[in-house]
Design an enzyme around this catalytic site. Structure first.
Site, PDB file in Angstrom:
ATOM      1  N   ARG A 282       0.828  -1.200   0.000  1.00 16.30           N
ATOM      2  CA  ARG A 282       0.000   0.000   0.000  1.00 16.30           C
ATOM      3  C   ARG A 282       0.866   1.254   0.000  1.00 16.30           C
ATOM      4  O   ARG A 282       0.623   2.204  -0.743  1.00 16.30           O
ATOM      5  CB  ARG A 282      -0.938   0.015   1.207  1.00 16.30           C
ATOM      6  CG  ARG A 282      -1.910   1.198   1.196  1.00 16.30           C
ATOM      7  CD  ARG A 282      -2.642   1.362   2.511  1.00 16.30           C
ATOM      8  NE  ARG A 282      -1.765   1.720   3.598  1.00 16.30           N
ATOM      9  CZ  ARG A 282      -1.267   2.949   3.802  1.00 16.30           C
ATOM     10  NH1 ARG A 282      -1.557   3.921   2.986  1.00 16.30           N
ATOM     11  NH2 ARG A 282      -0.476   3.185   4.823  1.00 16.30           N
TER      12      ARG A 282
ATOM     13  N   ARG B 158       4.145  14.168 -11.804  1.00 16.98           N
ATOM     14  CA  ARG B 158       4.421  14.150 -13.250  1.00 16.98           C
ATOM     15  C   ARG B 158       3.276  14.783 -14.036  1.00 16.98           C
ATOM     16  O   ARG B 158       3.499  15.551 -14.977  1.00 16.98           O
ATOM     17  CB  ARG B 158       4.663  12.717 -13.728  1.00 16.98           C
ATOM     18  CG  ARG B 158       6.077  12.237 -13.540  1.00 16.98           C
ATOM     19  CD  ARG B 158       6.374  10.962 -14.302  1.00 16.98           C
ATOM     20  NE  ARG B 158       5.486   9.866 -13.986  1.00 16.98           N
ATOM     21  CZ  ARG B 158       5.626   9.022 -12.965  1.00 16.98           C
ATOM     22  NH1 ARG B 158       6.665   9.161 -12.164  1.00 16.98           N
ATOM     23  NH2 ARG B 158       4.768   8.061 -12.757  1.00 16.98           N
ATOM     24  N   ALA B 159       2.038  14.481 -13.643  1.00 12.83           N
ATOM     25  CA  ALA B 159       0.878  15.064 -14.331  1.00 12.83           C
ATOM     26  C   ALA B 159       0.863  16.577 -14.169  1.00 12.83           C
ATOM     27  O   ALA B 159       0.572  17.305 -15.122  1.00 12.83           O
ATOM     28  CB  ALA B 159      -0.416  14.453 -13.792  1.00 12.83           C
TER      29      ALA B 159
ATOM     30  N   GLU C 227       0.326  21.521 -16.027  1.00 12.35           N
ATOM     31  CA  GLU C 227       0.078  22.751 -15.262  1.00 12.35           C
ATOM     32  C   GLU C 227       1.268  23.703 -15.373  1.00 12.35           C
ATOM     33  O   GLU C 227       2.312  23.490 -14.752  1.00 12.35           O
ATOM     34  CB  GLU C 227      -0.191  22.425 -13.790  1.00 12.35           C
ATOM     35  CG  GLU C 227      -1.413  21.545 -13.563  1.00 12.35           C
ATOM     36  CD  GLU C 227      -2.717  22.234 -13.943  1.00 12.35           C
ATOM     37  OE1 GLU C 227      -2.790  23.480 -13.872  1.00 12.35           O
ATOM     38  OE2 GLU C 227      -3.665  21.512 -14.301  1.00 12.35           O
TER      39      GLU C 227
ATOM     40  N   ARG D  33       4.869  24.090 -13.169  1.00 14.91           N
ATOM     41  CA  ARG D  33       6.203  24.061 -13.795  1.00 14.91           C
ATOM     42  C   ARG D  33       7.013  25.292 -13.388  1.00 14.91           C
ATOM     43  O   ARG D  33       8.203  25.189 -13.067  1.00 14.91           O
ATOM     44  CB  ARG D  33       6.091  23.983 -15.313  1.00 14.91           C
ATOM     45  CG  ARG D  33       5.689  22.623 -15.829  1.00 14.91           C
ATOM     46  CD  ARG D  33       5.876  22.504 -17.332  1.00 14.91           C
ATOM     47  NE  ARG D  33       5.083  23.449 -18.099  1.00 14.91           N
ATOM     48  CZ  ARG D  33       3.826  23.246 -18.481  1.00 14.91           C
ATOM     49  NH1 ARG D  33       3.194  22.136 -18.151  1.00 14.91           N
ATOM     50  NH2 ARG D  33       3.187  24.159 -19.187  1.00 14.91           N
TER      51      ARG D  33
ATOM     52  N   GLU E  97      -0.009  24.405  -4.763  1.00 20.33           N
ATOM     53  CA  GLU E  97      -0.294  24.404  -6.204  1.00 20.33           C
ATOM     54  C   GLU E  97      -0.811  23.038  -6.654  1.00 20.33           C
ATOM     55  O   GLU E  97      -1.726  22.953  -7.483  1.00 20.33           O
ATOM     56  CB  GLU E  97       0.939  24.796  -7.008  1.00 20.33           C
ATOM     57  CG  GLU E  97       0.674  24.946  -8.488  1.00 20.33           C
ATOM     58  CD  GLU E  97      -0.304  26.055  -8.813  1.00 20.33           C
ATOM     59  OE1 GLU E  97      -1.328  25.769  -9.473  1.00 20.33           O
ATOM     60  OE2 GLU E  97      -0.059  27.205  -8.413  1.00 20.33           O
TER      61      GLU E  97
ATOM     62  N   HIS F 163     -20.659  27.586 -13.089  1.00 17.37           N
ATOM     63  CA  HIS F 163     -21.484  27.406 -11.902  1.00 17.37           C
ATOM     64  C   HIS F 163     -20.825  28.160 -10.766  1.00 17.37           C
ATOM     65  O   HIS F 163     -19.598  28.158 -10.634  1.00 17.37           O
ATOM     66  CB  HIS F 163     -21.612  25.917 -11.555  1.00 17.37           C
ATOM     67  CG  HIS F 163     -22.629  25.646 -10.501  1.00 17.37           C
ATOM     68  ND1 HIS F 163     -22.382  25.834  -9.164  1.00 17.37           N
ATOM     69  CD2 HIS F 163     -23.900  25.204 -10.602  1.00 17.37           C
ATOM     70  CE1 HIS F 163     -23.463  25.523  -8.469  1.00 17.37           C
ATOM     71  NE2 HIS F 163     -24.402  25.138  -9.329  1.00 17.37           N
TER      72      HIS F 163
ATOM     73  N   LYS G 279     -12.576  27.076  -7.484  1.00 16.50           N
ATOM     74  CA  LYS G 279     -11.355  27.434  -8.199  1.00 16.50           C
ATOM     75  C   LYS G 279     -10.729  28.700  -7.623  1.00 16.50           C
ATOM     76  O   LYS G 279      -9.501  28.787  -7.470  1.00 16.50           O
ATOM     77  CB  LYS G 279     -11.642  27.612  -9.686  1.00 16.50           C
ATOM     78  CG  LYS G 279     -11.849  26.309 -10.416  1.00 16.50           C
ATOM     79  CD  LYS G 279     -12.020  26.583 -11.909  1.00 16.50           C
ATOM     80  CE  LYS G 279     -11.884  25.313 -12.715  1.00 16.50           C
ATOM     81  NZ  LYS G 279     -11.765  25.588 -14.150  1.00 16.50           N
TER      82      LYS G 279
ATOM     83  N   TRP H 207      11.479  34.670   2.565  1.00 21.15           N
ATOM     84  CA  TRP H 207      12.724  34.858   1.833  1.00 21.15           C
ATOM     85  C   TRP H 207      13.266  36.280   1.999  1.00 21.15           C
ATOM     86  O   TRP H 207      14.482  36.467   2.082  1.00 21.15           O
ATOM     87  CB  TRP H 207      12.550  34.488   0.358  1.00 21.15           C
ATOM     88  CG  TRP H 207      12.794  33.025   0.162  1.00 21.15           C
ATOM     89  CD1 TRP H 207      11.896  32.018   0.270  1.00 21.15           C
ATOM     90  CD2 TRP H 207      14.050  32.410  -0.120  1.00 21.15           C
ATOM     91  NE1 TRP H 207      12.499  30.809   0.067  1.00 21.15           N
ATOM     92  CE2 TRP H 207      13.819  31.016  -0.186  1.00 21.15           C
ATOM     93  CE3 TRP H 207      15.330  32.887  -0.346  1.00 21.15           C
ATOM     94  CZ2 TRP H 207      14.846  30.107  -0.453  1.00 21.15           C
ATOM     95  CZ3 TRP H 207      16.346  31.987  -0.623  1.00 21.15           C
ATOM     96  CH2 TRP H 207      16.096  30.616  -0.665  1.00 21.15           C
TER      97      TRP H 207
END
Length: 125
Positions: free
Chosen positions: A9, A22-23, A28, A32, A69, A87, A94, A112
């Site tokens: 698992r 990776r996706a 996106e 990146r 993100e 909607h 979002k 920073w």
């Protein structure tokens, strides 16, 4: 079908997590850009003359931006999966995700500036 347990698992969770990263890198642009930011600023944090706690904060807020993100991108993907129509709740979801990203970037900038930029500027003067 029985659920995976134990080490299997955990291993599958790692595989799925890497697939998600990776996706995000593939689909996106914002992720990146923030990943490039991390590739620059994490090594910088390791080179700065700061305490271990300050280094953890500098690296931690950098990774926090990536985490937020990823979560924002996940919310957007689910909302987009539901359908293309406008909607109020979809827009709100979002917008809230984007708000989280904005706050994480503001925190990143503050940390920073406080821990790296201001001390560097004070030493340069």
């Amino acid at each position: 079908m029985p659920k995976n347990k134990g080490v299997k698992r955990i291993a599958l969770a790692g595989v799925y997590a890497l697939a998600g990263i990776r996706a995000a890198l593939r689909h996106e642009a914002a992720f990146r850009q923030e990943a490039l930011l991390a590739l620059v600023f994490v090594p910088v944090a390791c080179l700065l003359d700061v305490t271990a706690t300050e280094r953890v904060l500098l690296v931690g807020v950098t990774f926090l931006v990536l985490i937020v993100e990823l979560l924002n991108s996940a919310v957007e993907a689910v909302v987009d999966r539901i359908g293309p129509e406008l909607h109020e709740l979809s827009g709100r979801a979002k917008d809230m995700g984007s708000g989280g990203v904005l706050l994480s970037l503001a925190l990143w900038l503050w940390v920073w500036i406080e821990l790296a930029a201001l001390p560097w500027l004070a030493g340069a003067l």
